[in-house]
Design an enzyme around this catalytic site. Structure first.
Site, mmCIF file in Angstrom:
data_model
loop_
_atom_site.group_PDB
_atom_site.id
_atom_site.type_symbol
_atom_site.label_atom_id
_atom_site.label_comp_id
_atom_site.label_asym_id
_atom_site.label_seq_id
_atom_site.Cartn_x
_atom_site.Cartn_y
_atom_site.Cartn_z
ATOM 1 N N GLY A 82 0.700 -1.242 0.085
ATOM 2 C CA GLY A 82 0.032 -0.317 -0.296
ATOM 3 C C GLY A 82 0.857 1.465 -0.053
ATOM 4 O O GLY A 82 2.311 1.180 0.774
ATOM 5 N N ARG A 91 -0.083 -3.989 -4.714
ATOM 6 C CA ARG A 91 -0.457 -5.520 -4.395
ATOM 7 C C ARG A 91 0.225 -6.387 -4.645
ATOM 8 O O ARG A 91 -0.889 -6.805 -5.769
ATOM 9 C CB ARG A 91 -1.578 -5.445 -3.341
ATOM 10 C CG ARG A 91 -1.150 -4.533 -1.933
ATOM 11 C CD ARG A 91 -2.334 -4.869 -1.328
ATOM 12 N NE ARG A 91 -2.882 -3.549 -0.049
ATOM 13 C CZ ARG A 91 -2.125 -3.303 0.750
ATOM 14 N NH1 ARG A 91 -0.886 -3.856 1.023
ATOM 15 N NH2 ARG A 91 -2.294 -2.129 1.352
ATOM 16 N N ASP A 129 6.210 -5.294 5.983
ATOM 17 C CA ASP A 129 6.732 -6.679 6.398
ATOM 18 C C ASP A 129 6.704 -7.694 4.779
ATOM 19 O O ASP A 129 7.528 -8.421 4.408
ATOM 20 C CB ASP A 129 5.826 -6.750 7.501
ATOM 21 C CG ASP A 129 4.227 -7.370 7.573
ATOM 22 O OD1 ASP A 129 3.750 -6.489 6.695
ATOM 23 O OD2 ASP A 129 3.579 -7.973 7.869
ATOM 24 N N THR A 174 5.176 1.139 6.615
ATOM 25 C CA THR A 174 3.868 0.481 7.019
ATOM 26 C C THR A 174 3.050 1.689 7.905
ATOM 27 O O THR A 174 3.586 2.250 8.962
ATOM 28 C CB THR A 174 3.827 -0.668 7.334
ATOM 29 O OG1 THR A 174 2.495 -1.195 7.746
ATOM 30 C CG2 THR A 174 4.496 -0.936 8.842
ATOM 31 N N ASP A 190 0.293 0.765 9.193
ATOM 32 C CA ASP A 190 -0.304 0.726 10.189
ATOM 33 C C ASP A 190 1.126 0.314 11.180
ATOM 34 O O ASP A 190 0.961 -0.048 12.114
ATOM 35 C CB ASP A 190 -0.275 -1.357 9.800
ATOM 36 C CG ASP A 190 -1.364 -1.695 9.491
ATOM 37 O OD1 ASP A 190 -2.139 -0.182 8.456
ATOM 38 O OD2 ASP A 190 -1.827 -2.671 8.818
ATOM 39 N N ASP A 196 3.462 -1.599 12.085
ATOM 40 C CA ASP A 196 3.719 -3.166 12.769
ATOM 41 C C ASP A 196 4.693 -3.612 12.510
ATOM 42 O O ASP A 196 4.642 -5.177 12.713
ATOM 43 C CB ASP A 196 1.774 -3.952 12.969
ATOM 44 C CG ASP A 196 2.102 -4.062 11.415
ATOM 45 O OD1 ASP A 196 2.872 -3.381 10.501
ATOM 46 O OD2 ASP A 196 0.672 -4.776 11.412
ATOM 47 N N ARG A 221 -24.446 12.239 20.937
ATOM 48 C CA ARG A 221 -23.907 11.297 20.405
ATOM 49 C C ARG A 221 -23.230 10.761 20.241
ATOM 50 O O ARG A 221 -22.355 10.288 21.041
ATOM 51 C CB ARG A 221 -24.271 11.186 18.617
ATOM 52 C CG ARG A 221 -25.395 11.550 18.101
ATOM 53 C CD ARG A 221 -25.504 12.197 16.487
ATOM 54 N NE ARG A 221 -26.687 12.520 16.100
ATOM 55 C CZ ARG A 221 -26.716 13.276 14.893
ATOM 56 N NH1 ARG A 221 -26.081 13.740 13.765
ATOM 57 N NH2 ARG A 221 -27.769 12.828 14.494
ATOM 58 N N ARG A 233 -4.509 -3.406 10.048
ATOM 59 C CA ARG A 233 -4.578 -4.647 9.501
ATOM 60 C C ARG A 233 -4.801 -5.862 11.061
ATOM 61 O O ARG A 233 -5.729 -5.907 10.984
ATOM 62 C CB ARG A 233 -3.698 -5.181 8.249
ATOM 63 C CG ARG A 233 -3.909 -6.613 8.001
ATOM 64 C CD ARG A 233 -3.388 -7.007 6.262
ATOM 65 N NE ARG A 233 -3.753 -5.633 5.992
ATOM 66 C CZ ARG A 233 -4.965 -6.457 4.807
ATOM 67 N NH1 ARG A 233 -4.770 -7.554 4.900
ATOM 68 N NH2 ARG A 233 -4.679 -5.312 3.867
HETATM 69 O O1 F6P Z 1 -0.722 -2.346 5.056
HETATM 70 C C1 F6P Z 1 -1.462 -0.685 5.461
HETATM 71 C C2 F6P Z 1 -3.197 -0.851 5.234
HETATM 72 O O2 F6P Z 1 -3.323 0.308 4.922
HETATM 73 C C3 F6P Z 1 -4.312 -1.266 6.192
HETATM 74 O O3 F6P Z 1 -4.003 -0.665 6.900
HETATM 75 C C4 F6P Z 1 -5.279 -1.584 5.219
HETATM 76 O O4 F6P Z 1 -6.307 -3.057 5.719
HETATM 77 C C5 F6P Z 1 -5.010 -2.185 3.719
HETATM 78 O O5 F6P Z 1 -3.399 -0.934 3.861
HETATM 79 C C6 F6P Z 1 -5.455 -1.333 2.804
HETATM 80 O O6 F6P Z 1 -5.528 -1.984 1.239
HETATM 81 P P1 F6P Z 1 -5.295 -1.374 -0.040
HETATM 82 O O7 F6P Z 1 -5.280 -0.096 -0.540
HETATM 83 O O8 F6P Z 1 -5.112 -2.634 -0.595
HETATM 84 O O9 F6P Z 1 -6.929 -1.978 -0.150
#
Ligand code: F6P
Length: 343
Positions: free
Chosen positions: A10, A72, A102, A124, A126, A128, A161, A170
């Protein structure tokens, strides 16, 4: 030297700052920079590398996305992709810098083990990737989450609310936890520290009893639906749900519907989605992406292949790719407890 650079997986804000840093160092030292289009896909099929010139990297430090393009791309399905990448590197390049998370660094490690001159760069959103405190894109993502929460606060307060905000993440909850901490979330639900639906409702009821008329719940997209009383349609692993695009599971929407079904609260859902990945990087991401990019170039220039520059505290260290290729960096308990002190 012909130094290839690719971005895989991504996209993330800050990738261009890293590409620019690598390119600038290459041009300074008289090497050729070869931009590989669309990540591993650009090496697995027809060679999609082209020589870059200084104009290609001028003015991109603050640009989101990646000027190289990314994808990807599964090198193992159909099988044979890794071997094609290996032979492509041998035929066309003297070294390769692979910027990615990763999955990307597992491939980099595999290639380096087979003698390819590869150096990684940690990216990343994320956050992680194991073995590093910094990954390109994370700071921008949590800044966007924090700003979004600031905006949602005023409308949540006006209407009394419950606002459910779904973030990326992820298999781990870094974006939700740190974005939620920065944005004053009233509850943060992440894969590392699951809540049952009953606990969430109790929390909302308690908050209202103590006079808090609205609540903002931040939930990471990778939270197991079953802990919320739902049903997983894909296999859940430590890295999230395999074979399912996480956003399509609608965890935020599901949580909101469960709160609605309980009754007594008016609920709205916001899915931040790719807004967290788009647009210009923060100054922090620009600076650190520049630093890890430049450090990756230095590793290539010094012939230190099979490595990746990582950040520990405020220092960059060059470590073997093996250190980041397996495992996952999860939100530690003490950090989550700090977030929870404000719920
Ligand atoms: O892995 C990074 C990430 O941003 C995740 O948090 C998310 O689930 C995913 O990419 C979304 O990927 P795509 O752009 O392929 O929908």
């Amino acid at each position: 030297m012909r130094i290839g650079v690719l971005t895989a997986g991504g996209d993330a804000p800050g990738l261009n700052a890293a590409i620019r840093a690598i390119g600038q160092m290459c041009f300074r030292d008289g090497h050729q920079l070869v931009g590989i289009a669309n990540g591993w896909a650009g090496l697995a099929g027809d060679f999609a590398g082209r020589p870059m010139v200084p104009a290609d990297i001028a003015g991109i430090v603050g640009q989101g996305g990646t000027v190289l393009g990314t994808a990807r791309f599964d090198l193992d399905n159909p099988p044979g992709g890794r071997d094609r990448v290996l032979s492509s590197i041998e035929r066309h390049l003297d070294a390769l810098i692979a910027i990615g998370g990763d999955g990307t660094q597992r491939i980099s490690h595999w290639l380096a083990d087979r003698g390819a001159a590869v150096v990684g760069v940690p990216k990343t959103l994320d956050n992680d990737l194991i073995g590093t405190d910094y990954c390109i894109g994370f700071d921008t993502a949590i800044s966007i989450v924090a700003e979004s929460l600031d905006r949602l606060h005023t409308t949540a307060a006006s209407h009394h609310r419950v606002m459910v905000v779904e973030t990326m993440g992820r298999g781990t909850g870094w974006v939700a936890a740190m974005g939620g901490l920065a944005g004053g979330a009233d509850l943060i639900v992440i894969p590392e520290f699951p809540y049952t639906m009953q606990e969430i409702i109790e929390h909302l009821v308690n908050r209202r009893a103590r006079g808090d008329a609205f609540s903002i719940i931040v939930i990471a997209e990778g939270v197991n639906l079953e802990t919320l009383g739902g049903h997983e349609s894909g296999e859940l692993s430590s890295e999230g749900v395999r074979g399912v695009r996480l956003a399509t599971r609608g965890v935020g929407q599901f949580l909101a519907s469960q709160i609605n079904a309980h009754g007594g609260f008016e609920v709205r859902t916001t899915v931040l989605g790719h807004l967290q990945r788009g647009g210009s990087p923060t100054a922090f991401d620009r600076i650190w992406a520049t630093r890890v990019g430049a450090a990756a170039y230095d590793a290539v220039a010094a012939g230190q292949f099979g490595t990746i520059p990582v950040v520990h505290g405020s220092r960059i260290e060059l470590v073997p790719l093996a250190d980041v290729a397996h495992g996952q960096r999860r939100v530690p308990r003490e950090l989550y407890e700090l977030c929870a002190a404000f719920f």
